[in-house]
Design an enzyme around this catalytic site. Structure first.
Site, short mmCIF file in Angstrom:
data_model
loop_
_atom_site.label_atom_id
_atom_site.label_comp_id
_atom_site.label_asym_id
_atom_site.label_seq_id
_atom_site.Cartn_x
_atom_site.Cartn_y
_atom_site.Cartn_z
N LYS A 1 -17.15 -37.20 27.21
CA LYS A 1 -18.66 -36.83 27.52
C LYS A 1 -19.60 -37.65 27.00
CE LYS A 1 -20.74 -32.10 27.73
NZ LYS A 1 -20.79 -30.89 26.84
C1 E4P Z 1 -22.71 -28.45 28.75
O1 E4P Z 1 -21.93 -28.94 28.86
C2 E4P Z 1 -23.54 -28.11 27.51
O2 E4P Z 1 -22.51 -28.00 26.53
C3 E4P Z 1 -23.84 -26.79 27.79
O3 E4P Z 1 -24.00 -26.13 29.04
C4 E4P Z 1 -25.46 -26.83 27.12
O4 E4P Z 1 -26.20 -25.55 27.50
P1 E4P Z 1 -27.33 -25.03 26.41
O5 E4P Z 1 -28.61 -25.46 27.13
O6 E4P Z 1 -27.37 -23.54 26.12
O7 E4P Z 1 -27.25 -25.64 25.01
#
Ligand code: E4P
Length: 217
Positions: free
Chosen positions: A83
């Site tokens: 990522k």
């Molecule tokens: C996606 O890969 C992220 O880890 C995640 O969905 C972020 O979500 P949040 O806005 O609840 O932190």
């Protein structure tokens, strides 16, 4: 539509994996920090529990650092997806990892233009954060619909991974649009399986069965 769990919590991962619901996992530095302990150990364990894709995020912000970290993370398992953030260096790393056959998830995407660039750089997944857009008064789900239309127009192979999901209606809307993947916090997945009429119905069935048993005594 594939369902990923958006967590580093091993108990939740095991719980929903045992129900056969999980196609993959997404993690990020904040989710790992929430669990505490040794993040490296946690990431390695997750890749062993789950057969599908597990997104592990780099924390370096420069190209060389991302490449170095990404290669180390990839050693945790065949199913690791690297990522990277939606930055110029992140896109460059995306192109390099992809050329090496290492799949990439481009994260922190908030506009259709960013999604187009991630697809052009060869990302396997693009992660638009819908809840965070909703939080600032923009329509997160409208972004998913726009990306879906653009990717369909050009037959882009990059999968739309709906992230920052806050409630079960986000899941229904994403499915109606035809998003490829939703990544869900464990509590949202838990809410999806509940309905008060299911609980009431089950209670009534059990009470009637009990009455029948009493009558037979
Ligand atoms: C996606 O890969 C992220 O880890 C995640 O969905 C972020 O979500 P949040 O806005 O609840 O932190």
């Amino acid at each position: 539509m594939k369902i990923f769990l958006d967590t580093a919590n091993l108990q939740s991962i095991k719980q929903y994996n045992d129900m056969g619901l999980l196609d993959g996992i997404t993690t990020n530095p904040s989710l790992l920090a929430k669990e505490g302990g040794d993040p490296q150990k946690a990431m390695e364990e997750i890749t062993k529990i789950i057969k599908g894709d597990v997104s592990l995020e780099v924390v370096a912000t420069d190209y060389a650092g991302m490449m170095d970290e990404g290669h180390k993370l990839k050693k945790y398992g065949e199913n690791v997806v690297i990522k990277v953030p939606m930055t110029a260096d992140g896109l460059r790393a995306c192109k390099s990892f992809t050329a090496e056959g290492i799949p990439v998830n481009v994260t922190l995407v908030f506009s259709p233009n960013q999604a187009i660039l991630a697809a052009k750089a060869g990302a396997k997944y693009v992660s638009p954060f819908i809840g965070r857009l909703d939080d600032v008064g923009q329509d997160g789900m409208a972004l998913i619909a726009e990306i879906k239309q653009i990717f369909s127009n050009y037959n882009f192979k990059t999968q739309i991974l709906v992230a920052s999901v806050r409630h079960p209606m986000h899941v229904v809307e994403a499915a109606k649009i035809g998003a490829d993947v939703v990544t869900l916090p464990p509590d949202v997945l838990g809410k999806m399986l509940k309905h008060p009429l299911t609980d009431n119905g089950l209670k009534a069935f059990l009470a009637d069965w009990d009455k029948l048993q009493q009558g037979q005594k």
